[in-house]
Design an enzyme around this catalytic site. Structure first.
Site, mmCIF file in Angstrom:
data_model
loop_
_atom_site.group_PDB
_atom_site.id
_atom_site.type_symbol
_atom_site.label_atom_id
_atom_site.label_comp_id
_atom_site.label_asym_id
_atom_site.label_seq_id
_atom_site.Cartn_x
_atom_site.Cartn_y
_atom_site.Cartn_z
ATOM 1 C CE LYS A 278 -2.057 -1.045 3.890
ATOM 2 N NZ LYS A 278 -1.360 -2.311 4.169
ATOM 3 N NE ARG B 225 1.868 -4.990 11.025
ATOM 4 C CZ ARG B 225 2.909 -4.686 10.257
ATOM 5 N NH1 ARG B 225 4.109 -5.181 10.527
ATOM 6 N NH2 ARG B 225 2.756 -3.893 9.239
ATOM 7 N NE ARG C 30 -4.451 -1.116 9.740
ATOM 8 C CZ ARG C 30 -3.357 -0.622 9.171
ATOM 9 N NH1 ARG C 30 -3.274 0.637 8.863
ATOM 10 N NH2 ARG C 30 -2.346 -1.425 8.924
ATOM 11 N NE ARG D 246 6.346 -0.769 9.990
ATOM 12 C CZ ARG D 246 5.253 -0.634 9.249
ATOM 13 N NH1 ARG D 246 5.293 0.098 8.152
ATOM 14 N NH2 ARG D 246 4.137 -1.222 9.584
ATOM 15 N NE ARG E 200 7.764 -3.124 6.137
ATOM 16 C CZ ARG E 200 6.466 -2.909 6.283
ATOM 17 N NH1 ARG E 200 5.823 -2.164 5.406
ATOM 18 N NH2 ARG E 200 5.825 -3.421 7.295
HETATM 19 P P1 AP5 Z 1 4.901 -1.727 1.821
HETATM 20 O O1 AP5 Z 1 4.618 -0.819 0.673
HETATM 21 O O2 AP5 Z 1 5.712 -1.214 2.959
HETATM 22 O O3 AP5 Z 1 3.530 -2.394 2.307
HETATM 23 P P2 AP5 Z 1 2.331 -1.779 3.146
HETATM 24 O O4 AP5 Z 1 1.088 -2.444 2.634
HETATM 25 O O5 AP5 Z 1 2.377 -0.290 3.145
HETATM 26 O O6 AP5 Z 1 2.729 -2.397 4.540
HETATM 27 P P3 AP5 Z 1 2.630 -1.815 6.012
HETATM 28 O O7 AP5 Z 1 3.267 -2.838 6.892
HETATM 29 O O8 AP5 Z 1 3.172 -0.427 6.090
HETATM 30 O O9 AP5 Z 1 1.122 -1.825 6.202
HETATM 31 P P4 AP5 Z 1 0.410 -1.829 7.501
HETATM 32 O O10 AP5 Z 1 -0.939 -1.553 6.954
HETATM 33 O O11 AP5 Z 1 0.470 -3.002 8.379
HETATM 34 O O12 AP5 Z 1 1.190 -0.746 8.357
HETATM 35 P P5 AP5 Z 1 0.848 0.741 8.763
HETATM 36 O O13 AP5 Z 1 2.081 1.501 8.813
HETATM 37 O O14 AP5 Z 1 -0.311 1.259 7.980
HETATM 38 O O15 AP5 Z 1 5.585 -3.052 1.237
HETATM 39 C C1 AP5 Z 1 6.046 -4.086 2.098
HETATM 40 C C2 AP5 Z 1 7.416 -4.602 1.618
HETATM 41 O O16 AP5 Z 1 7.261 -5.257 0.358
HETATM 42 C C3 AP5 Z 1 8.446 -3.481 1.371
HETATM 43 O O17 AP5 Z 1 9.709 -3.940 1.742
HETATM 44 C C4 AP5 Z 1 8.370 -3.221 -0.145
HETATM 45 O O18 AP5 Z 1 9.592 -2.750 -0.662
HETATM 46 C C5 AP5 Z 1 8.010 -4.605 -0.671
HETATM 47 N N1 AP5 Z 1 7.130 -4.580 -1.831
HETATM 48 C C6 AP5 Z 1 6.113 -3.709 -2.090
HETATM 49 N N2 AP5 Z 1 5.504 -4.023 -3.256
HETATM 50 C C7 AP5 Z 1 6.153 -5.128 -3.747
HETATM 51 C C8 AP5 Z 1 5.996 -5.945 -4.918
HETATM 52 N N3 AP5 Z 1 5.047 -5.692 -5.814
HETATM 53 N N4 AP5 Z 1 6.825 -6.998 -5.070
HETATM 54 C C9 AP5 Z 1 7.793 -7.278 -4.146
HETATM 55 N N5 AP5 Z 1 8.013 -6.541 -3.033
HETATM 56 C C10 AP5 Z 1 7.199 -5.484 -2.835
HETATM 57 O O19 AP5 Z 1 0.295 0.495 10.253
HETATM 58 C C11 AP5 Z 1 1.129 0.061 11.315
HETATM 59 C C12 AP5 Z 1 0.310 -0.052 12.581
HETATM 60 O O20 AP5 Z 1 -0.239 1.250 12.922
HETATM 61 C C13 AP5 Z 1 -0.915 -0.976 12.512
HETATM 62 O O21 AP5 Z 1 -0.587 -2.328 12.757
HETATM 63 C C14 AP5 Z 1 -1.821 -0.367 13.600
HETATM 64 O O22 AP5 Z 1 -1.410 -0.773 14.874
HETATM 65 C C15 AP5 Z 1 -1.542 1.133 13.476
HETATM 66 N N6 AP5 Z 1 -2.507 1.779 12.569
HETATM 67 C C16 AP5 Z 1 -2.220 2.401 11.381
HETATM 68 N N7 AP5 Z 1 -3.342 2.874 10.816
HETATM 69 C C17 AP5 Z 1 -4.355 2.556 11.655
HETATM 70 C C18 AP5 Z 1 -5.766 2.754 11.608
HETATM 71 N N8 AP5 Z 1 -6.356 3.353 10.566
HETATM 72 N N9 AP5 Z 1 -6.503 2.297 12.630
HETATM 73 C C19 AP5 Z 1 -5.941 1.683 13.690
HETATM 74 N N10 AP5 Z 1 -4.620 1.446 13.782
HETATM 75 C C20 AP5 Z 1 -3.830 1.880 12.780
#
Ligand code: AP5
Length: 213
Positions: free
Chosen positions: A13, A171, A88, A160, A127
């Site tokens: 994402k 997660r 979410r 991370r 990552r």
């Molecule tokens: P990446 O682009 O980093 O993936 P992502 O989907 O953004 O993953 P996140 O872990 O950031 O998502 P998340 O939703 O769990 O975390 P967030 O920060 O929102 O890609 C992943 C890896 O794959 C990278 O190394 C990349 O290079 C690689 N990659 C990408 N595309 C690829 C491809 N096509 N092929 C191969 N490799 C590829 O949230 C973290 C925490 O915050 C949550 O767990 C929660 O506790 C809290 N939080 C955040 N938002 C909320 C909310 N709205 N409500 C409640 N809690 C929340």
């Protein structure tokens, strides 16, 4: 254009949201990045969020919804935004819909990046994120030019805190229980576009552009 990104943790994402934001000249808003910046700055919000993030749980809606609605009320969001990690939960999606409706607006596209759990687990293991600017890379699929150093700003690349294998499993569980129902929510709204997230980053981006155009 108002876009939300859907997909499991690690589906890509953030990676795609950065490219979409650049393509359309709109801000990329990641609730995860906002929480991590607060944790880094030792704010009260950051300390509260950390409790949940470290366990792989969601930060409660009471904290998250107000924070996000305040952010999209800022001036730079006038022409749209790409939301990464919000909504979410169904209450988050309903609050967003209600806030936009007040201004006669709505989400134009919900992009769902589909990736099976086994691929997610492998991706999260490789990552790396920049400790300075937050840019993301992957040691195998998108490696930095110099090991351990961020291509964008020269900062140190780190793992991370919530990418520990047991937290990733938690997660994923949280995603399937709380967030996956949003796919149906946006399907009913008539704005869902699903893309195959197992392709390369460039191919996934092309699929998204095809759907948005
Ligand atoms: P990446 O682009 O980093 O993936 P992502 O989907 O953004 O993953 P996140 O872990 O950031 O998502 P998340 O939703 O769990 O975390 P967030 O920060 O929102 O890609 C992943 C890896 O794959 C990278 O190394 C990349 O290079 C690689 N990659 C990408 N595309 C690829 C491809 N096509 N092929 C191969 N490799 C590829 O949230 C973290 C925490 O915050 C949550 O767990 C929660 O506790 C809290 N939080 C955040 N938002 C909320 C909310 N709205 N409500 C409640 N809690 C929340």
């Amino acid at each position: 254009m108002k876009i939300v990104m859907l997909g499991a943790p690690g589906a890509g994402k953030g990676t795609q949201a950065v490219s979409i934001a650049k393509e359309y000249g709109i801000p990329h808003i990641s609730t995860g990045d906002i929480f991590r910046a607060n944790i880094k700055n030792h704010t009260e919000l950051g300390m509260k969020a950390k409790e949940y993030m470290d366990k792989g749980a969601l930060v409660p809606d009471e904290i998250t919804i107000g924070m996000l609605l305040d952010r999209i009320a800022e001036n730079d969001c006038k022409n749209g935004f790409v939301l990464d990690g919000f909504p979410r939960t169904i209450p988050q999606a309903e609050s967003l819909r209600a806030a936009l409706l007040l201004q006669d607006q709505k989400i134009d596209y919900a992009v769902d990046i589909e990736v099976p759990d086994d691929v997610i687990i492998e991706r999260m293991g490789g990552r790396r994120v920049c400790s300075k600017c937050g840019a993301t890379c992957h040691i195998k699929y998108n490696p930095p030019k110099q090991e351990g150093i961020c291509d964008s700003c020269g900062g140190e690349l780190i793992i991370r805190a919530d990418d520990a294998p047991e937290t990733v499993l938690e997660r994923l569980k949280t995603y399937h229980e709380m967030t996956q129902p949003l796919i149906d929510f946006y399907k009913k709204e008539g704005v869902l576009c699903a893309v195959d997230g197992t392709k390369t980053q460039a191919e996934v981006f092309q699929q998204i552009l095809g759907a948005l155009n």
